[in-house]
Design a protein around this motif. Structure first.
Motif, PDB file in Angstrom:
ATOM      1  N   VAL A   1      96.739   0.050  20.785  1.00 20.91           N
ATOM      2  CA  VAL A   1      95.820   0.752  21.672  1.00 20.91           C
ATOM      3  C   VAL A   1      96.479   2.007  22.223  1.00 20.91           C
ATOM      4  O   VAL A   1      97.694   2.050  22.446  1.00 20.91           O
ATOM      5  CB  VAL A   1      95.359  -0.159  22.840  1.00 20.91           C
ATOM      6  CG1 VAL A   1      96.517  -0.500  23.768  1.00 20.91           C
ATOM      7  CG2 VAL A   1      94.204   0.466  23.616  1.00 20.91           C
TER       8      VAL A   1
ATOM      9  N   PRO B   1      92.715  -7.079  17.239  1.00 20.37           N
ATOM     10  CA  PRO B   1      93.300  -5.784  17.598  1.00 20.37           C
ATOM     11  C   PRO B   1      94.765  -5.692  17.206  1.00 20.37           C
ATOM     12  O   PRO B   1      95.473  -6.705  17.154  1.00 20.37           O
ATOM     13  CB  PRO B   1      93.139  -5.744  19.119  1.00 20.37           C
ATOM     14  CG  PRO B   1      93.184  -7.184  19.516  1.00 20.37           C
ATOM     15  CD  PRO B   1      92.520  -7.944  18.405  1.00 20.37           C
TER      16      PRO B   1
ATOM     17  N   TYR C   1      85.144  -4.191  25.730  1.00 25.95           N
ATOM     18  CA  TYR C   1      86.144  -4.608  24.747  1.00 25.95           C
ATOM     19  C   TYR C   1      85.855  -6.016  24.245  1.00 25.95           C
ATOM     20  O   TYR C   1      85.880  -6.284  23.035  1.00 25.95           O
ATOM     21  CB  TYR C   1      87.531  -4.529  25.383  1.00 25.95           C
ATOM     22  CG  TYR C   1      88.644  -5.085  24.524  1.00 25.95           C
ATOM     23  CD1 TYR C   1      89.037  -4.432  23.359  1.00 25.95           C
ATOM     24  CD2 TYR C   1      89.297  -6.271  24.880  1.00 25.95           C
ATOM     25  CE1 TYR C   1      90.060  -4.948  22.568  1.00 25.95           C
ATOM     26  CE2 TYR C   1      90.315  -6.786  24.098  1.00 25.95           C
ATOM     27  CZ  TYR C   1      90.695  -6.123  22.950  1.00 25.95           C
ATOM     28  OH  TYR C   1      91.703  -6.631  22.165  1.00 25.95           O
TER      29      TYR C   1
ATOM     30  N   VAL D   1      91.305   1.874  19.871  1.00 26.35           N
ATOM     31  CA  VAL D   1      91.910   0.626  19.391  1.00 26.35           C
ATOM     32  C   VAL D   1      92.002   0.662  17.869  1.00 26.35           C
ATOM     33  O   VAL D   1      91.029   1.003  17.186  1.00 26.35           O
ATOM     34  CB  VAL D   1      91.074  -0.603  19.820  1.00 26.35           C
ATOM     35  CG1 VAL D   1      91.698  -1.887  19.287  1.00 26.35           C
ATOM     36  CG2 VAL D   1      90.963  -0.666  21.342  1.00 26.35           C
TER      37      VAL D   1
ATOM     38  N   GLU E   1      93.914 -12.421  26.206  1.00 22.95           N
ATOM     39  CA  GLU E   1      93.768 -11.187  25.428  1.00 22.95           C
ATOM     40  C   GLU E   1      93.176 -10.075  26.282  1.00 22.95           C
ATOM     41  O   GLU E   1      93.580  -8.912  26.180  1.00 22.95           O
ATOM     42  CB  GLU E   1      92.890 -11.423  24.204  1.00 22.95           C
ATOM     43  CG  GLU E   1      93.603 -12.097  23.044  1.00 22.95           C
ATOM     44  CD  GLU E   1      92.868 -11.897  21.732  1.00 22.95           C
ATOM     45  OE1 GLU E   1      91.841 -11.190  21.713  1.00 22.95           O
ATOM     46  OE2 GLU E   1      93.322 -12.447  20.723  1.00 22.95           O
TER      47      GLU E   1
ATOM     48  N   ARG F   1      84.994  -7.670  20.359  1.00 25.72           N
ATOM     49  CA  ARG F   1      85.756  -8.792  19.797  1.00 25.72           C
ATOM     50  C   ARG F   1      84.823  -9.943  19.450  1.00 25.72           C
ATOM     51  O   ARG F   1      84.942 -10.573  18.396  1.00 25.72           O
ATOM     52  CB  ARG F   1      86.820  -9.261  20.799  1.00 25.72           C
ATOM     53  CG  ARG F   1      87.973  -8.314  20.984  1.00 25.72           C
ATOM     54  CD  ARG F   1      89.009  -8.455  19.869  1.00 25.72           C
ATOM     55  NE  ARG F   1      89.758  -9.713  20.012  1.00 25.72           N
ATOM     56  CZ  ARG F   1      89.657 -10.732  19.156  1.00 25.72           C
ATOM     57  NH1 ARG F   1      88.867 -10.669  18.116  1.00 25.72           N
ATOM     58  NH2 ARG F   1      90.376 -11.831  19.352  1.00 25.72           N
TER      59      ARG F   1
ATOM     60  N   LEU G   1      98.815  -4.437  20.718  1.00 28.42           N
ATOM     61  CA  LEU G   1      97.721  -5.145  21.359  1.00 28.42           C
ATOM     62  C   LEU G   1      97.584  -6.575  20.810  1.00 28.42           C
ATOM     63  O   LEU G   1      96.592  -7.239  21.037  1.00 28.42           O
ATOM     64  CB  LEU G   1      96.410  -4.370  21.177  1.00 28.42           C
ATOM     65  CG  LEU G   1      95.291  -4.584  22.198  1.00 28.42           C
ATOM     66  CD1 LEU G   1      95.808  -4.446  23.616  1.00 28.42           C
ATOM     67  CD2 LEU G   1      94.155  -3.620  21.966  1.00 28.42           C
TER      68      LEU G   1
ATOM     69  N   CYS H   1      96.533  -0.919  28.332  1.00 25.52           N
ATOM     70  CA  CYS H   1      95.807   0.330  28.582  1.00 25.52           C
ATOM     71  C   CYS H   1      96.431   1.093  29.745  1.00 25.52           C
ATOM     72  O   CYS H   1      96.609   2.318  29.686  1.00 25.52           O
ATOM     73  CB  CYS H   1      94.339   0.040  28.855  1.00 25.52           C
ATOM     74  SG  CYS H   1      93.375  -0.367  27.388  1.00 25.52           S
TER      75      CYS H   1
ATOM     76  N   PHE I   1      94.897  -6.551  27.219  1.00 21.14           N
ATOM     77  CA  PHE I   1      94.220  -5.271  27.000  1.00 21.14           C
ATOM     78  C   PHE I   1      94.334  -4.386  28.232  1.00 21.14           C
ATOM     79  O   PHE I   1      94.681  -3.199  28.136  1.00 21.14           O
ATOM     80  CB  PHE I   1      92.752  -5.524  26.651  1.00 21.14           C
ATOM     81  CG  PHE I   1      91.896  -4.285  26.600  1.00 21.14           C
ATOM     82  CD1 PHE I   1      91.997  -3.394  25.547  1.00 21.14           C
ATOM     83  CD2 PHE I   1      90.978  -4.013  27.613  1.00 21.14           C
ATOM     84  CE1 PHE I   1      91.208  -2.252  25.490  1.00 21.14           C
ATOM     85  CE2 PHE I   1      90.181  -2.885  27.575  1.00 21.14           C
ATOM     86  CZ  PHE I   1      90.296  -2.001  26.508  1.00 21.14           C
TER      87      PHE I   1
ATOM     88  N   THR J   1      86.663  -4.230  30.323  1.00 20.40           N
ATOM     89  CA  THR J   1      86.963  -5.538  29.742  1.00 20.40           C
ATOM     90  C   THR J   1      85.720  -6.146  29.095  1.00 20.40           C
ATOM     91  O   THR J   1      85.815  -6.825  28.076  1.00 20.40           O
ATOM     92  CB  THR J   1      87.518  -6.499  30.796  1.00 20.40           C
ATOM     93  OG1 THR J   1      86.684  -6.447  31.965  1.00 20.40           O
ATOM     94  CG2 THR J   1      88.926  -6.112  31.178  1.00 20.40           C
TER      95      THR J   1
ATOM     96  N   CYS K   1      95.411   4.893  25.350  1.00 20.45           N
ATOM     97  CA  CYS K   1      94.433   4.956  26.436  1.00 20.45           C
ATOM     98  C   CYS K   1      94.711   6.098  27.409  1.00 20.45           C
ATOM     99  O   CYS K   1      95.872   6.405  27.709  1.00 20.45           O
ATOM    100  CB  CYS K   1      94.440   3.625  27.192  1.00 20.45           C
ATOM    101  SG  CYS K   1      93.198   3.509  28.507  1.00 20.45           S
TER     102      CYS K   1
END
Length: 386
Positions: A215, A212, A201, A236, A358, A205, A379, A366, A362, A198, A217
């Protein structure tokens, strides 16, 4: 300041208290430091909290503080508990009218995050999430360089967060930090990805501003008997056509706290590494590589980057100072709220409740993608973007 969590054996609680008070803009005066009443009381002297304001539960803390005169009660509450407690404390604090700084990830799951977002929307409080790596001066420098067009159109983001401390089953030895992080009932649906991916990611951002789109994963558990992932990689797709990768590991031998990000644009590329945070590398084909160092007085520093510095160049600034920069940005808005001024709720330098949603989305996507053989999943969280 009041602190919830952070009792004996805690790591991040102490970090929150030091960072919040580093610039003498806050004083830690109250706490509910543990879910165990005895430990909550016995931990208070470690923080200099007087016994009368060393509460045995967050409910007692909120109720008692609300009864105090306005100039005596706390102004904000910091949450430094395991993930499964975040929502109930934050939701109650916001409804009681207190500003909140919450450790990441914001909640146990997405449903809680969405509820908390609505609670914050319905209030006038400041809510900040401690994605503290966004507080480093050269991360903020990179953000302004990228948003200012120095890299051109962004094509790719490669972010990784590599650790090795969970190479063995520390949870089987009842090590406190490992025990709750590998327990689905306390950590949530993800292990390493919820804990550290996290951050990687969020850093992409924050630095690029890219939105995004989808995604894919793969998550993996390598330590036998562990119930959550300890390694994973996500790809992503961004709205502008760019690609990103996020890799997280907690089982790589010899790796300590290695968060690193590289960003490729049509005009140039940037690289920053948390274990060497006072340098930012800028590259262009056919030109000598440039190394930006943290220097508040240098003409190459952007306003946001320079403002995040406290001491002259060559004197390293690192983890605590970056954490304090996040607090400082939130304090600015808390001061505006206290004086009746309006303040920005969405486009903030500190990570806010919408960013927190967000981040939870995510994690959810994932995990779902990995369970479906790395299927591409959406996403875009429309509610968080509005």
């Amino acid at each position: 300041m009041a602190l919830v969590g952070g009792g004996q054996g805690s790591f991040i609680g102490r970090v929150h208290s030091i960072a919040a008070c580093l610039d003498n803009r806050a004083v830690l005066t109250a706490g509910a430091l543990s879910s165990n009443p005895e430990r909550a009381k016995s931990s208070a002297p470690d923080y200099g909290i007087e016994d009368a304001r060393a509460y045995t539960s967050y409910q007692e803390l909120l109720e008692s503080e609300a009864k105090l005169p306005e100039d005596e009660r706390i102004d904000f509450l910091s949450i430094a508990t395991p993930n499964h407690v975040h929502f109930e404390v934050a939701d109650a604090a916001v409804k009681a009218g207190f500003n909140v700084v919450c450790d990441k990830p914001m909640t146990y799951d997405l449903a809680q995050a969405e509820k908390l977002m609505q609670t914050v929307r319905d209030s006038d409080v400041v809510f900040a999430l401690s994605h503290n790596y966004t507080g480093y001066p050269l991360v903020r420098q990179a953000r302004e360089m990228i948003l200012g067009g120095d890299l051109g159109e962004i094509n790719a983001i490669r972010a990784q967060y590599i650790q090795g401390w969970l190479r063995t089953s520390l949870e089987a030895e009842e090590q406190k930090q490992a025990s709750w992080r590998t327990d689905p009932s306390k950590s949530g649906a993800a292990g390493a990805f919820g804990d550290i991916a996290t951050h990687a990611y969020n850093l992409g951002r924050f630095m690029t501003g890219l939105l995004p789109d989808q995604v894919s994963c793969h998550l993996k558990t390598f330590v036998e008997g562990r119930r959550l992932d300890d390694y994973g990689t996500a790809v992503v797709r961004y709205d502008n056509g760019g690609l990103g990768t996020v890799t997280a590991s907690q089982i790589s031998h010899g790796r300590e706290n290695d968060l690193e990000i590289e960003i490729d644009g049509t005009k140039g590329s940037l690289k920053w590494r948390q274990e060497n945070p006072n340098e930012l590398i800028y590259r262009q084909n056919g030109k000598a590589h440039q190394i930006y160092t943290r220097d508040p007085n240098a003409p190459f520093m952007t306003p946001l980057g320079a403002a995040a510095c406290r001491i002259p160049a060559g004197h390293p600034e690192a983890f605590f100072e970056a954490f304090a920069n996040l607090y400082g940005s939130a304090f600015d808005d808390m001061a505006k709220r206290a004086s009746g001024e309006s303040f920005e709720r969405r486009d903030t330098v500190y990570t806010n409740v919408f960013d927190g949603v967000e981040g939870m989305y995510f994690i959810q996507q994932c995990v779902a993608s990995s369970q479906d053989n790395a299927a591409w999943l959406p996403l875009k969280h429309d509610a968080a973007r509005r």
